[in-house]
Motif scaffolding. Structure first.
Motif, PDB file in Angstrom:
ATOM      1  N   VAL A  53       0.840  -1.200   0.000  1.00  0.00           N
ATOM      2  CA  VAL A  53       0.000   0.000   0.000  1.00  0.00           C
ATOM      3  C   VAL A  53       0.873   1.248   0.000  1.00  0.00           C
ATOM      4  N   GLN A  54       1.932   1.245   0.809  1.00  0.00           N
ATOM      5  CA  GLN A  54       2.827   2.402   0.844  1.00  0.00           C
ATOM      6  C   GLN A  54       3.511   2.608  -0.501  1.00  0.00           C
ATOM      7  N   SER A  56       2.371   1.807  -3.404  1.00  0.00           N
ATOM      8  CA  SER A  56       1.401   2.217  -4.427  1.00  0.00           C
ATOM      9  C   SER A  56       1.139   3.722  -4.398  1.00  0.00           C
ATOM     10  N   LYS A  57       1.594   4.413  -3.372  1.00  0.00           N
ATOM     11  CA  LYS A  57       1.428   5.860  -3.293  1.00  0.00           C
ATOM     12  C   LYS A  57       2.410   6.600  -4.197  1.00  0.00           C
ATOM     13  N   TYR A  58       3.455   5.918  -4.640  1.00  0.00           N
ATOM     14  CA  TYR A  58       4.470   6.544  -5.478  1.00  0.00           C
ATOM     15  C   TYR A  58       4.155   6.304  -6.945  1.00  0.00           C
ATOM     16  N   THR A  59       4.270   7.362  -7.728  1.00  0.00           N
ATOM     17  CA  THR A  59       4.024   7.255  -9.159  1.00  0.00           C
ATOM     18  C   THR A  59       4.800   8.364  -9.863  1.00  0.00           C
ATOM     19  N   LYS A 117       4.175  11.507  -5.038  1.00  0.00           N
ATOM     20  CA  LYS A 117       3.734  10.670  -3.929  1.00  0.00           C
ATOM     21  C   LYS A 117       2.336  11.134  -3.540  1.00  0.00           C
ATOM     22  N   LYS A 118       1.415  10.193  -3.450  1.00  0.00           N
ATOM     23  CA  LYS A 118       0.034  10.507  -3.065  1.00  0.00           C
ATOM     24  C   LYS A 118       0.011  10.998  -1.625  1.00  0.00           C
ATOM     25  N   GLU A 119      -0.612  12.138  -1.423  1.00  0.00           N
ATOM     26  CA  GLU A 119      -0.734  12.724  -0.092  1.00  0.00           C
ATOM     27  C   GLU A 119      -2.160  12.503   0.394  1.00  0.00           C
ATOM     28  N   ASP A 120      -2.296  11.766   1.479  1.00  0.00           N
ATOM     29  CA  ASP A 120      -3.616  11.524   2.051  1.00  0.00           C
ATOM     30  C   ASP A 120      -4.034  12.712   2.896  1.00  0.00           C
ATOM     31  N   ASP A 160      -3.429  16.102  -6.177  1.00  0.00           N
ATOM     32  CA  ASP A 160      -3.342  15.600  -4.798  1.00  0.00           C
ATOM     33  C   ASP A 160      -2.015  14.895  -4.512  1.00  0.00           C
ATOM     34  N   TYR A 161      -1.033  15.107  -5.351  1.00  0.00           N
ATOM     35  CA  TYR A 161       0.256  14.446  -5.219  1.00  0.00           C
ATOM     36  C   TYR A 161       1.340  15.455  -4.862  1.00  0.00           C
TER      37      TYR A 161
END
Length: 183
Positions: A53-54, A56-59, A117-120, A160-161
């Protein structure tokens, strides 16, 4: 009453994860009789899922828009609006429509280097640049599909990244508006 729903929605995914772990543990207990072995298997499984899961936040920008921006895609034009952070107005301080293919290539080259990186939980209201990329793809023989990719970005964020690469992804945008008050 609204606070309860906000709390429930915010932590609902944790509840689902706990239920999933319980169900998987129950199923695995039918196959693994020793509690210590079951505990170790479940621990490895939970840690593995956590790391997946961690990760998968990187793209990157190309990975994020790979379904729309393909090798044979044609970028018709790029619409750019610039907003001034010191001004509370919702009106852009400058805007341009880019149709020159060299400038479009420069912008897309800058964007292609962005690592994200996806920021929640970061709902940002202000972005300096709003970019609309009009992309046409062939959808079949004699059929084309045109879509618009809407991007809000500044030095640190793209939608949102969070931008984690140290590339100058605003280089071409800043050069386009360097002679105006919007930069």
């Amino acid at each position: 009453m609204g606070g309860f729903f906000d709390f429930t929605l915010q932590y609902f995914h944790l509840f689902l994860i706990a239920v999933l772990i319980a169900i998987v543990t129950l199923v695995m207990s039918k196959f693994i009789k020793r509690k210590r072995t079951l505990f170790m298997v479940m621990t490895v499984l939970v840690i593995g899922v956590f790391f997946a899961v961690q990760q998968s936040k990187y793209t990157s920008f190309p990975e994020l828009y790979n379904k729309i921006l393909k090798e044979d895609s044609v970028i018709e034009e790029i619409n750019i609006r610039v907003y001034d952070p010191s001004n509370d107005s919702l009106e852009p301080s400058a805007s341009k429509v880019i149709e020159d293919q060299d400038t479009i290539e420069g912008l897309m080259n800058d964007f292609s280097k962005i690592e994200l990186k996806k920021e929640d939980g970061t709902a940002r209201e202000f972005y300096q640049y709003h970019v609309g990329i009009i992309v046409t793809n062939q959808a079949g023989e004699d059929r084309f599909s045109t879509k618009v990719i809407n991007i809000k970005l500044d030095q640190d964020y793209l939608n949102d990244y969070k931008v984690i690469s140290s590339t100058n992804h605003l280089k071409t945008l800043e050069a386009l508006f360097s002679g105006e008050d919007a930069s």
